[in-house]
Design a protein around this motif. Sequence first.
Motif, short mmCIF file in Angstrom:
data_model
loop_
_atom_site.label_atom_id
_atom_site.label_comp_id
_atom_site.label_asym_id
_atom_site.label_seq_id
_atom_site.Cartn_x
_atom_site.Cartn_y
_atom_site.Cartn_z
N ALA A 50 -52.87 -15.35 -52.48
CA ALA A 50 -51.62 -15.61 -51.76
C ALA A 50 -50.98 -14.30 -51.30
O ALA A 50 -51.08 -13.28 -51.96
CB ALA A 50 -50.66 -16.37 -52.67
N GLY A 51 -50.36 -14.37 -50.17
CA GLY A 51 -49.67 -13.21 -49.62
C GLY A 51 -49.15 -13.52 -48.24
O GLY A 51 -49.34 -14.62 -47.72
N GLN A 52 -48.52 -12.56 -47.64
CA GLN A 52 -47.98 -12.74 -46.31
C GLN A 52 -49.10 -12.64 -45.28
O GLN A 52 -50.07 -11.88 -45.46
CB GLN A 52 -46.92 -11.69 -46.01
N ASP A 53 -48.97 -13.39 -44.20
CA ASP A 53 -49.93 -13.30 -43.11
C ASP A 53 -49.82 -11.93 -42.46
O ASP A 53 -48.73 -11.37 -42.34
CB ASP A 53 -49.66 -14.38 -42.06
N LEU A 54 -50.94 -11.39 -42.03
CA LEU A 54 -50.94 -10.12 -41.32
C LEU A 54 -50.49 -10.34 -39.89
O LEU A 54 -50.84 -11.34 -39.26
CB LEU A 54 -52.34 -9.51 -41.34
N GLN A 55 -49.75 -9.40 -39.37
CA GLN A 55 -49.31 -9.50 -37.98
C GLN A 55 -50.23 -8.64 -37.13
O GLN A 55 -50.58 -7.52 -37.49
CB GLN A 55 -47.87 -9.03 -37.84
N GLU A 56 -50.60 -9.18 -35.99
CA GLU A 56 -51.44 -8.45 -35.04
C GLU A 56 -50.61 -7.36 -34.38
O GLU A 56 -49.42 -7.53 -34.13
CB GLU A 56 -51.98 -9.40 -33.97
N ASP A 57 -51.23 -6.23 -34.06
CA ASP A 57 -50.55 -5.20 -33.29
C ASP A 57 -50.47 -5.64 -31.84
O ASP A 57 -51.49 -6.01 -31.24
CB ASP A 57 -51.31 -3.87 -33.37
#
Length: 66
Positions: A50-57
């Motif tokens: 579990a964790g935060q979704d990664l944001q695309e650059d």
Amino acid sequence: MKKPNPPQVECPTCDTTVIWQASSEYRPFCSERCKLIDLGEWANEEKFIAGQDLQEDEDKPDSWEF
């Protein structure tokens, strides 16, 4: 002097007791089969950390053009 008993763990796949020692080749799993079942669950995203979704650059293109 008596040697202490090696620790025992439960196989994460089938809950079989596994003795934690060098001769237990697939530890913490009881067998190669259980190890591969677990790997397949991670590959199919049935298991995850579990964790935060990664944001695309936004500066990077979605596909490379040559």
